[in-house]
Structure formats: structure tokens, C-alpha cells
Write an enzyme that holds these catalytic residues in place. Sequence first.
Site, PDB file in Angstrom:
ATOM      1  CG  ASN A  50      -0.184  -0.191   2.494  1.00 27.73           C
ATOM      2  OD1 ASN A  50       0.605   0.664   2.869  1.00 27.73           O
ATOM      3  ND2 ASN A  50      -0.390  -1.316   3.166  1.00 27.73           N
ATOM      4  NE  ARG A  51      -1.942   5.355  -3.664  1.00 31.34           N
ATOM      5  CZ  ARG A  51      -1.395   5.397  -4.871  1.00 31.34           C
ATOM      6  NH1 ARG A  51      -0.138   5.742  -5.021  1.00 31.34           N
ATOM      7  NH2 ARG A  51      -2.109   5.087  -5.934  1.00 31.34           N
TER       8      ARG A  51
END
Length: 426
Positions: free
Chosen positions: A221-222
Site C-alpha cells: 500500500n502507499r
Amino acid sequence: MSVERISILEYKRIVLGVTGSIAAYKAADLASKLTQAGADVDVIMTEAAARFMTPLTFEAITGRAVYTDLWRTASGESLPTHVAHVGLAEGADLIFIAPATAQHIAKLAHGFADDLLCITALAAKCPILVAPAMDGSMYENAAVVANVSRLRELGMEIVEPEVGRMASGMVGRGRLPEVGVLLGAARRALGREWGALRDRHIVVTAGGTREAIDPVRFITNRSSGKQGYAIAQAAVDNGAHVTLIATPSELPVPYGVELVTVESAQEMLEAVLDCTADADALIMAAAVADYRPEKTAEHKLKRTGGVLQLSLVPTVDILATVGERRAETGRPHVLVGFAAETSDLLKNARSKLERKQVDYIVANDVSQPGAGFGADTNIVTILSADGSSISLPQQTKSAVAEAIVQRVAARLQTVPRRHEPESAEA
Ligand code: CTP
């Protein structure tokens, strides 16, 4: 790099002892960073140091007098008292000798009193940090090794030199670490003296987990890990022993932090369970994957041209698992979770707080500019299990970290430290 003000350094009196090494130029940078962070820095230079750097450089950086001998300041003024060393030592919160030559290490190890720096160190009651810098072969020399261990026995802390290229052109262990490391050492030393989390063990998680598809690919994910790293630093600033369980990252690890690197949610679960069994607090800033590929292919998946279907299965909820264990064992005393949301921020956050049985949830709307993944700032609301909440304006992740750590410290106030008798609970 300019430095924002750092609470643990603000208004602290630091005596920076500079001895005669080519690395003395790094001490100028350190004096500058400490001053920018809010400390009052009194520089003592040895005669040899003044051959490498001028006292005027340090005077201009610190805005304060620089001391070069027992009788007058570097600019020639007589000292207000002939016992300047006592005044400097008494007023100091920290003495930091960087760089420290083999000569000065020997003098400090044997209690010499023939220059202002040695006498100030002898008169001091505050912590003393010593950062050796010399040629690698000198640092390995048995006499230097013995003197360094004598300094440890005397209660001084050594900031280990790094391996690298020396002024002589040789490579070895003896390089003064970069200023970020030196600054970190000063933060930890002051935190251990003044911090609200002295003798506490705080576990922090950071970064997005990586769930392997095959040997070369993963789902992630970011999350950048910045908020978790900032929390680890804030906990060190407050004197805690910190374990940071993080996914691979380029971020500098705060000085003194014990780093455990993990990749997947499962690895993070195992590390968290292991490290928190006896910890005072867990702060779960990591963005843990909720799903992982059901199977990890043994070999790299080949492009077939057709549709590739991945079957995903849920991961274990780490925070909820620790919450359940705490209900039985009472450890860790404080649990903090995060809620990264893009809608219904407070409703979702409150439901996570209850479901995961935690004391605080730090909620942030990651879709807002200046908040969440990758940004250097964050906008959060801290919800407490007692029903209260506080919304903080946009601020640096370091400031958010400090706010979280302060709450953890307040919550731990009534919990005895391990070496304290139970009666201290009152
Ligand atoms: N968390 C965890 N283990 C998981 C997932 C999340 O410990 N498998 C933790 C996170 O580190 C965070 C908190 O739980 O502190 C909330 O994470 P978040 O992803 O916002 O919530 P989820 O429980 O995953 O719920 P949802 O994805 O539905 O929002």
C-alpha cells in the site's frame, strides 16, 4: 537541511567539546543543528582543535562565547570567574565531546585536569557523550580500546565511530558519524535524563506490509512509514527503550532504536507478539494488509496473455490479537491504533477503537491534502477509550508523534516501572 525546534533540546545547555581532529568541521554543523533545535551551546575548543577550525566559526554559529583556555574566552575577554570550568559544568545538561581524539580519550580515562575541557568533564554531574574520531588502526590499538572501555566504566556513553574512508586515505572504523547520528545521540542522552518514558519499553510499528505473490512481486500500500518513524523518535526523545518493527524503508532509523525488519503481515504479527509480551505500550502505525495472496508461487509467474486471477485470504488482525491478549495478561499497558480512512472518519475510528480494545485511535483522513501517506505533515483526531477526542490542526508528523507519545506517557504515569516497588502505583 534546516532543523525544526526539538522539544527535548529546547533550552538545554549543552557543552560541546571539540578536540583536534580533521573531523572538527562536523562539530560546527552539530553546533548549528543543536542551536537551531533550541539548545544553548557552549563550545570548548582545545588548542589543537583551534588549528583545524577557528573559534569565530563556533561563536558565529552559537551566538555565544567560545572557550579555549582556562583564563579567557577565544575573543580575549577575561572570564567572569577563574572557575569557569565549574560554571560550565554546573550549568550543563549534557557534555558532548565530538570529535574526541585518542589523546583526549586517554586524558578523560585517567582523570587528567590540564585543560578546560578535561576539567569541565571532571566537574560535571550531567551525562557525558564521547564521539571518538581517529584513524582505524589507532581505534583498534589496545591502549585506545582499554581507554574507551574505561570511559564506559566511568559512566560515559560512547557514540561509536563508523567504518569509512579516513583522512589518511585508509578505510577503517574511526570516522566521526554524520551530524544526524550525533544529533540523535544527544536526543537520546537528554531523553534518558528528562523524558517521561524513562525505563519504559515502547514498541512501534511502521510502513506498509508486503504480501508476496511470487518471489519477485508483492501487494502493498502507499504507507511511507514516516509517521511510525517519527513516533519512534519521539519515544526516544522521551527516554524510552524503543523497538521499531518496520517494513523495508530508506528512512533513517532514529539513534538508539532497535529495528526489527519484517515484510508480511504474518511476520509483523509474530514480531509484535514477541516484542510486546513484556512491553509498556504498543503503537501500531503500520498499514497492515487486510488480505494476502492465498498461495505464494514458488517460481516467478509467467505472462500467459490470459486473465490472471489472484485469490486473496484475510490476514490476522494484529492489533485486535494484542488487545485480546492484553485482556488476559495486562500487557502491554497501553495500546494505540491508527485509522486511515477516506470516509466517515470518526464513526469508523470509534468502531475500530472498540473492536480492537485499544486505549487510543489516531484517526486520519488520508484523502485530505497534507495528511496521510507519504506527506511530511498530518491532520489527525485522537480518540480515547474514555469517549473524549481531540482534533489537531495540520502539523508535522514529528509534532503529531509528540502528541501521541505524551498521551501514552500520561497513561503510564500510574503504572509502576519494572524496578519500582508496587507502592509507587499510588
Ligand atoms: N491493523 C492490524 N492488523 C491488520 C490490519 C490493521 O493490526 N491486519 C491495525 C493497523 O495497524 C491500525 C489499525 O489496525 O493501527 C486500523 O487499521 P485500518 O487498516 O485502518 O483498519 P482495518 O482494521 O484494516 O479496517 P478497514 O480496512 O476495514 O478500514
